[in-house]
Design an enzyme around this catalytic site. Structure first.
Site, PDB file in Angstrom:
ATOM      1  N   ASN A  98      41.758  42.657  24.200  1.00  0.00           N
ATOM      2  CA  ASN A  98      42.252  41.682  25.177  1.00  0.00           C
ATOM      3  C   ASN A  98      41.178  40.617  25.339  1.00  0.00           C
ATOM      4  O   ASN A  98      40.154  40.858  25.961  1.00  0.00           O
ATOM      5  CB  ASN A  98      42.513  42.400  26.510  1.00  0.00           C
ATOM      6  CG  ASN A  98      42.851  41.428  27.635  1.00  0.00           C
ATOM      7  OD1 ASN A  98      43.147  40.248  27.382  1.00  0.00           O
ATOM      8  ND2 ASN A  98      42.815  41.906  28.870  1.00  0.00           N
ATOM      9  N   TRP A  99      41.444  39.445  24.756  1.00  0.00           N
ATOM     10  CA  TRP A  99      40.427  38.384  24.770  1.00  0.00           C
ATOM     11  C   TRP A  99      40.381  37.636  26.105  1.00  0.00           C
ATOM     12  O   TRP A  99      39.534  36.789  26.301  1.00  0.00           O
ATOM     13  CB  TRP A  99      40.665  37.413  23.617  1.00  0.00           C
ATOM     14  CG  TRP A  99      40.171  37.930  22.280  1.00  0.00           C
ATOM     15  CD1 TRP A  99      39.646  39.170  22.025  1.00  0.00           C
ATOM     16  CD2 TRP A  99      40.133  37.219  21.035  1.00  0.00           C
ATOM     17  NE1 TRP A  99      39.286  39.262  20.700  1.00  0.00           N
ATOM     18  CE2 TRP A  99      39.574  38.087  20.073  1.00  0.00           C
ATOM     19  CE3 TRP A  99      40.521  35.932  20.645  1.00  0.00           C
ATOM     20  CZ2 TRP A  99      39.392  37.690  18.734  1.00  0.00           C
ATOM     21  CZ3 TRP A  99      40.345  35.545  19.312  1.00  0.00           C
ATOM     22  CH2 TRP A  99      39.785  36.423  18.384  1.00  0.00           C
ATOM     23  N   LYS A 100      41.335  37.928  26.980  1.00  0.00           N
ATOM     24  CA  LYS A 100      41.386  37.254  28.292  1.00  0.00           C
ATOM     25  C   LYS A 100      41.309  35.728  28.099  1.00  0.00           C
ATOM     26  O   LYS A 100      41.861  35.219  27.138  1.00  0.00           O
ATOM     27  CB  LYS A 100      40.273  37.788  29.192  1.00  0.00           C
ATOM     28  CG  LYS A 100      40.247  39.311  29.258  1.00  0.00           C
ATOM     29  CD  LYS A 100      39.406  39.829  30.377  1.00  0.00           C
ATOM     30  CE  LYS A 100      39.340  41.343  30.307  1.00  0.00           C
ATOM     31  NZ  LYS A 100      38.794  41.953  31.497  1.00  0.00           N
TER      32      LYS A 100
ATOM     33  N   HIS B   6      48.349  43.593  33.822  1.00  0.00           N
ATOM     34  CA  HIS B   6      46.887  43.777  33.830  1.00  0.00           C
ATOM     35  C   HIS B   6      46.384  43.637  35.266  1.00  0.00           C
ATOM     36  O   HIS B   6      46.901  42.826  36.041  1.00  0.00           O
ATOM     37  CB  HIS B   6      46.225  42.741  32.919  1.00  0.00           C
ATOM     38  CG  HIS B   6      44.774  43.028  32.685  1.00  0.00           C
ATOM     39  ND1 HIS B   6      43.812  42.724  33.621  1.00  0.00           N
ATOM     40  CD2 HIS B   6      44.129  43.605  31.646  1.00  0.00           C
ATOM     41  CE1 HIS B   6      42.633  43.109  33.152  1.00  0.00           C
ATOM     42  NE2 HIS B   6      42.793  43.642  31.962  1.00  0.00           N
TER      43      HIS B   6
ATOM     44  N   GLU C 198      43.950  42.198  36.491  1.00  0.00           N
ATOM     45  CA  GLU C 198      43.544  40.840  36.887  1.00  0.00           C
ATOM     46  C   GLU C 198      44.761  40.005  37.276  1.00  0.00           C
ATOM     47  O   GLU C 198      44.672  39.161  38.169  1.00  0.00           O
ATOM     48  CB  GLU C 198      42.722  40.199  35.752  1.00  0.00           C
ATOM     49  CG  GLU C 198      41.340  40.835  35.669  1.00  0.00           C
ATOM     50  CD  GLU C 198      40.652  40.733  34.318  1.00  0.00           C
ATOM     51  OE1 GLU C 198      41.137  39.990  33.444  1.00  0.00           O
ATOM     52  OE2 GLU C 198      39.627  41.427  34.136  1.00  0.00           O
TER      53      GLU C 198
ATOM     54  N   GLU D 287      43.801  51.693  33.112  1.00  0.00           N
ATOM     55  CA  GLU D 287      42.557  50.944  33.275  1.00  0.00           C
ATOM     56  C   GLU D 287      42.104  51.011  34.726  1.00  0.00           C
ATOM     57  O   GLU D 287      42.588  50.239  35.572  1.00  0.00           O
ATOM     58  CB  GLU D 287      42.769  49.474  32.898  1.00  0.00           C
ATOM     59  CG  GLU D 287      43.234  49.265  31.475  1.00  0.00           C
ATOM     60  CD  GLU D 287      42.882  47.862  30.983  1.00  0.00           C
ATOM     61  OE1 GLU D 287      42.111  47.761  30.040  1.00  0.00           O
ATOM     62  OE2 GLU D 287      43.356  46.881  31.580  1.00  0.00           O
TER      63      GLU D 287
ATOM     64  N   GLY E 120      35.057  45.591  32.940  1.00  0.00           N
ATOM     65  CA  GLY E 120      33.986  44.604  32.883  1.00  0.00           C
ATOM     66  C   GLY E 120      32.741  44.981  33.657  1.00  0.00           C
ATOM     67  O   GLY E 120      31.859  44.139  33.858  1.00  0.00           O
TER      68      GLY E 120
ATOM     69  N   SER F 257      35.553  48.992  30.074  1.00  0.00           N
ATOM     70  CA  SER F 257      34.174  49.099  29.573  1.00  0.00           C
ATOM     71  C   SER F 257      34.030  49.997  28.348  1.00  0.00           C
ATOM     72  O   SER F 257      32.996  50.644  28.168  1.00  0.00           O
ATOM     73  CB  SER F 257      33.222  49.554  30.698  1.00  0.00           C
ATOM     74  OG  SER F 257      33.148  48.570  31.709  1.00  0.00           O
TER      75      SER F 257
ATOM     76  N   GLY G  15      38.271  44.882  26.405  1.00  0.00           N
ATOM     77  CA  GLY G  15      38.043  43.499  26.805  1.00  0.00           C
ATOM     78  C   GLY G  15      36.822  42.921  26.116  1.00  0.00           C
ATOM     79  O   GLY G  15      36.876  42.493  24.965  1.00  0.00           O
ATOM     80  N   GLY G  16      35.704  42.934  26.802  1.00  0.00           N
ATOM     81  CA  GLY G  16      34.490  42.266  26.324  1.00  0.00           C
ATOM     82  C   GLY G  16      34.091  42.644  24.908  1.00  0.00           C
ATOM     83  O   GLY G  16      33.696  41.764  24.114  1.00  0.00           O
TER      84      GLY G  16
HETATM   85  C1  PEP Z   1      40.377  44.838  30.174  1.00  0.00           C
HETATM   86  O1  PEP Z   1      40.245  43.939  30.982  1.00  0.00           O
HETATM   87  O2  PEP Z   1      41.501  45.120  29.729  1.00  0.00           O
HETATM   88  C2  PEP Z   1      39.188  45.564  29.766  1.00  0.00           C
HETATM   89  C3  PEP Z   1      39.340  46.778  29.335  1.00  0.00           C
HETATM   90  O3  PEP Z   1      38.004  44.911  29.876  1.00  0.00           O
HETATM   91  P1  PEP Z   1      36.532  45.480  29.513  1.00  0.00           P
HETATM   92  O4  PEP Z   1      36.663  46.257  28.223  1.00  0.00           O
HETATM   93  O5  PEP Z   1      35.686  44.269  29.364  1.00  0.00           O
HETATM   94  O6  PEP Z   1      36.130  46.363  30.640  1.00  0.00           O
END
Ligand code: PEP
Length: 252
Positions: A10-12, A93, A95, A164, A170, A209, A230-231
């Site tokens: 997920n590149w957000k 999600h 967010e 999640e 994050g 994470s 994500g990251g």
């Molecule tokens: C996400 O937002 O879907 C996610 C898993 O982010 P991160 O891996 O950066 O925690």
């Protein structure tokens, strides 16, 4: 496990066309990891360029509107995602739930709109830290599943669930493997309650994470069918390390 492990980036709101080079490198790695299904959900502006740049991985949206078309300035419909080359979209999600006030009913409507447009869906659920501290994590997540998941004949095969925990996204903090296992078992039980025996085949991803250092352990938890990342999905090096951990052979 019936399905291949499913690793979704997920590149957000990250990435311009400069990031397509990473996508191509991820695609090459995925081609060497036939045991793993790999996908990226880039920002809307990159859905079509990315879909045209890759061959092995699938491309998806991060959200869609509940309507197919109309006077909704700034929004994107599921049909538009499909037209751009997406095969799935993420909905719900945390967010979006937190920053855009999306309720379970809205998430359900978006999931249904995506299915109607011919996309598969990844429906996200997860508790806040306060909810976990209050001992409410499973209750909250099961209520989100009940309220957000589309139902109907042959729907389960088009649905993936991403668990999640909001406090893990994050932050670099992750639940214990025992906690991940317990939650994923609870999600599986709820999926079977919702979909009957088809619920046994729905993939449940862990997200929050995930990185090269913790992926093997997190992916070993009960009922974990992959990861939403994500990251660590923003570079081929860190994302492919997770693909390798999921059972592939993406390394050179
Ligand atoms: C996400 O937002 O879907 C996610 C898993 O982010 P991160 O891996 O950066 O925690």
């Amino acid at each position: 496990m019936a399905n291949r492990p499913y690793i979704v980036g997920n590149w957000k709101m990250n990435g311009t066309r400069a990031l397509l080079a990473e996508a191509r490198a991820i695609d090459r790695g995925a081609a060497r990891a036939s045991g793993v299904q790999v996908a990226i959900a880039p920002p809307f502006t990159l859905v079509n360029p990315l879909a045209e740049a890759v061959q092995e991985i699938t491309v998806g949206g991060q959200d869609c509107h509940v309507q197919a078309a109309g006077a909704y300035t700034g929004d994107i419909s599921a049909a538009m995602l499909k037209d751009a080359g997406a095969t799935f979209t993420i909905v719900g999600h945390s967010e979006r739930r937190a920053m855009h006030g999306e309720t379970d009913a809205v998430v359900l409507a978006k999931a249904q709109a995506a299915l109607d447009a011919g996309l598969e869906v990844i429906v996200c659920v997860g508790e806040t830290e306060a909810e976990r501290d209050a001992g409410q994590a499973e209750t909250v997540v099961c209520a989100q599943l009940q309220g957000s998941l589309p139902t109907g004949a042959d729907i389960a095969a088009k649905v993936t669930v991403a668990y999640e925990p909001v406090w893990a996204i994050g932050t670099g903090r992750v639940p214990s493997v025992d906690d991940v296992s317990a939650m994923h078992r609870a999600i599986r039980a709820r999926l079977i309650a919702i979909y009957g025996e088809d619920g046994a085949g729905v993939q449940i991803l862990y997200g929050g994470s995930v990185n090269a250092g913790n992926a093997v352990e997190l992916l070993s938890a009960d009922e974990v069918g992959g990861a939403l990342v994500g990251g660590a999905s923003l570079t081929a090096e860190s994302f492919l390390a997770i693909v390798v951990a999921a059972g592939g052979s993406a390394s050179e």
